[in-house]
Design a protein around this motif. Sequence first.
Motif, mmCIF file in Angstrom:
data_model
loop_
_atom_site.group_PDB
_atom_site.id
_atom_site.type_symbol
_atom_site.label_atom_id
_atom_site.label_comp_id
_atom_site.label_asym_id
_atom_site.label_seq_id
_atom_site.Cartn_x
_atom_site.Cartn_y
_atom_site.Cartn_z
ATOM 1 N N ILE A 223 40.336 55.270 37.523
ATOM 2 C CA ILE A 223 39.523 54.886 36.270
ATOM 3 C C ILE A 223 39.030 53.711 36.115
ATOM 4 O O ILE A 223 39.766 52.786 36.847
ATOM 5 C CB ILE A 223 40.346 55.345 35.053
ATOM 6 N N PHE A 224 37.729 53.722 35.573
ATOM 7 C CA PHE A 224 37.116 52.466 36.296
ATOM 8 C C PHE A 224 36.846 51.495 34.835
ATOM 9 O O PHE A 224 36.860 52.423 33.596
ATOM 10 C CB PHE A 224 35.892 52.320 36.941
ATOM 11 N N PHE A 225 37.340 50.560 34.623
ATOM 12 C CA PHE A 225 37.252 49.844 33.229
ATOM 13 C C PHE A 225 36.332 48.311 33.745
ATOM 14 O O PHE A 225 35.978 48.620 34.879
ATOM 15 C CB PHE A 225 38.997 49.665 32.455
ATOM 16 N N ASP A 226 35.930 48.237 32.073
ATOM 17 C CA ASP A 226 34.809 47.244 32.453
ATOM 18 C C ASP A 226 34.797 45.992 32.973
ATOM 19 O O ASP A 226 36.204 45.373 32.317
ATOM 20 C CB ASP A 226 34.758 47.249 30.305
ATOM 21 N N PRO A 227 34.565 45.445 33.808
ATOM 22 C CA PRO A 227 34.655 44.340 34.901
ATOM 23 C C PRO A 227 34.680 43.235 33.558
ATOM 24 O O PRO A 227 35.168 42.015 34.063
ATOM 25 C CB PRO A 227 33.603 44.446 36.120
ATOM 26 N N SER A 228 34.192 43.181 32.709
ATOM 27 C CA SER A 228 33.660 42.211 32.025
ATOM 28 C C SER A 228 35.110 41.202 31.204
ATOM 29 O O SER A 228 36.163 41.458 31.413
ATOM 30 C CB SER A 228 32.321 41.911 30.919
ATOM 31 N N ARG A 229 35.523 39.534 31.262
ATOM 32 C CA ARG A 229 36.738 39.472 30.934
ATOM 33 C C ARG A 229 35.907 38.078 30.100
ATOM 34 O O ARG A 229 35.643 37.004 30.202
ATOM 35 C CB ARG A 229 37.406 38.770 32.131
ATOM 36 N N THR A 230 36.199 37.969 28.498
ATOM 37 C CA THR A 230 35.679 37.894 27.579
ATOM 38 C C THR A 230 36.791 37.926 26.412
ATOM 39 O O THR A 230 37.976 38.953 26.269
ATOM 40 C CB THR A 230 34.456 38.072 26.726
ATOM 41 N N LEU A 231 36.930 36.827 25.749
ATOM 42 C CA LEU A 231 38.068 36.440 24.193
ATOM 43 C C LEU A 231 37.636 38.580 23.223
ATOM 44 O O LEU A 231 38.772 38.964 23.185
ATOM 45 C CB LEU A 231 37.713 35.414 23.384
ATOM 46 N N PRO A 232 36.443 38.385 22.811
ATOM 47 C CA PRO A 232 36.153 39.356 22.264
ATOM 48 C C PRO A 232 36.478 40.454 22.782
ATOM 49 O O PRO A 232 37.096 41.600 22.091
ATOM 50 C CB PRO A 232 34.962 39.231 21.685
ATOM 51 N N GLY A 233 37.032 40.426 24.374
ATOM 52 C CA GLY A 233 36.603 42.354 25.081
ATOM 53 C C GLY A 233 38.872 42.023 25.252
ATOM 54 O O GLY A 233 39.151 43.449 25.431
ATOM 55 N N ILE A 234 39.039 41.365 24.775
ATOM 56 C CA ILE A 234 40.816 41.688 25.705
ATOM 57 C C ILE A 234 41.195 43.107 24.467
ATOM 58 O O ILE A 234 42.088 43.948 25.133
ATOM 59 C CB ILE A 234 41.063 40.131 24.615
ATOM 60 N N LEU A 378 44.370 31.641 34.107
ATOM 61 C CA LEU A 378 42.879 30.751 32.865
ATOM 62 C C LEU A 378 42.336 32.262 32.768
ATOM 63 O O LEU A 378 41.388 32.096 31.468
ATOM 64 C CB LEU A 378 42.552 29.664 33.437
ATOM 65 N N LEU A 379 42.032 33.048 34.283
ATOM 66 C CA LEU A 379 40.192 33.658 33.529
ATOM 67 C C LEU A 379 41.563 35.092 33.459
ATOM 68 O O LEU A 379 40.466 36.692 34.185
ATOM 69 C CB LEU A 379 39.330 34.039 35.073
ATOM 70 N N SER A 380 42.552 35.667 33.273
ATOM 71 C CA SER A 380 43.413 36.839 33.211
ATOM 72 C C SER A 380 42.446 38.074 31.863
ATOM 73 O O SER A 380 42.548 38.729 31.849
ATOM 74 C CB SER A 380 44.383 36.843 33.295
ATOM 75 N N PHE A 381 42.703 36.615 31.130
ATOM 76 C CA PHE A 381 41.983 37.475 29.811
ATOM 77 C C PHE A 381 42.896 38.814 29.719
ATOM 78 O O PHE A 381 41.828 39.538 28.454
ATOM 79 C CB PHE A 381 40.841 38.108 29.700
ATOM 80 N N GLY A 382 44.042 38.910 29.068
ATOM 81 C CA GLY A 382 45.035 39.715 28.716
ATOM 82 C C GLY A 382 45.733 39.480 28.833
ATOM 83 O O GLY A 382 45.818 38.707 26.839
ATOM 84 N N PRO A 383 47.289 40.136 28.124
ATOM 85 C CA PRO A 383 47.789 40.065 26.243
ATOM 86 C C PRO A 383 48.303 37.783 26.428
ATOM 87 O O PRO A 383 48.512 37.769 25.329
ATOM 88 C CB PRO A 383 49.269 41.029 27.357
#
Length: 401
Positions: A223-234, A378-383
């Motif tokens: 499964i491919f997920f969206d590659p963008s990493r932003t605060l609203p996208g978390i 810094l750029l993980s944009f995860g939990p």
Amino acid sequence: MNFVVPQSPAPASRFGHRKRAAALLASVTAAAWLVSGCAPTAPGSGDVTSVQTSAAQPADPVAACTEGTAGKLPLPADWQAPGTAAGTKKAGNTAPTGPQTANTAAITLPIVAAKPVPALPTTVTSCDQAEVEVTDASRIVTIDLNGTLTEIVHGLGLGANVVGRDRAADFPQAANATVVTPTGHDLNAEAITALNPSVVLTDTTIGPLEVQEQLRAVGIPVIFFDPSRTLPGINHQINAVAAALGVPAAGVELNKLVGADMVAALSMVPEDSTPTRVAFLYVRGTAGVYLMAGPGSGADDMIKAVGATDVGTEIGLKMPFTQLTSEALIKAAPDALLLMTGGLESVGGVDGLVKIQGIAQTPAGTNRRVIDVADGTLLSFGPRTGQIIKALSLAVHGAPE
């Protein structure tokens, strides 16, 4: 159970200093949760290695996820915090001087209270528009440039099911999974198939993409997920992963935990009449890589979230990462430089950094105002992002009085 991988929206309106962040939180609506479909994003979003030159990116089979412009959405409604008191910088509470390291040692990964039981099968519309059926989530491989997907699966309570990961996922809970990118970020099909994965979660920030195609060819759900990493996208990314693995309720629970951290972090950012101007530099001295971040790098969102100004965006850079030149750096005149800890070490620490042409001629170089943050955060944009914002804010502004 069918679903479409939700889009991860482009960066919302500028966070700027704390007032703008609070206003953004106050303006969000539940409509942000209703968007579906995989929105396109700029090529190389979140992928430092793909934007070191301005050469055109080669065509790939998941162009729907990596080209065009994503729709803008505010932060999700569940991250709203009516009545939350905002942090305020008191008179005389000056920002730290000299080198600072963001204290990420105490950061913990939010994890749902109970391990969920996946309701399978699910049928997923991957970001490359392929229909993927997931029948087994017992042996998961998670691979993306920033370790985001690994972090999310662990937060959902399914960390014990992760048998393979990328090396960017360096948080303690991930240690037991096999690293399938031991020599950088290149994938090897044999190393992954040897783990007998039941499902592979990935995106276009890592490759070569032929490897993911090979995995599919031998019958492994990819499964491919969206590659963008932003605060609203978390929150969208959390929901997408949770739905794919058949644990949507765990996604809701994890988003509440992440939302609480995010609200607390944004609310403590002090109010500055003149925001600190910060330039994020991605450097790897041993490889001769010296880049300045601009819009869409991910660092821009983090810098704005802590009430500072992203210098790369301010001076008009067009790419997420652009080759660093002394002329541009001197003209930009940042107050502070932000680097990953590994990058700073690769040039010999602060002493080595200020020897790079142009650095010493900036206010940041003159004052040795260098802030480093652990690689993989810094750029993980995860939990963990809310807690990372808090640590970065303290490094930029100092502790409130």
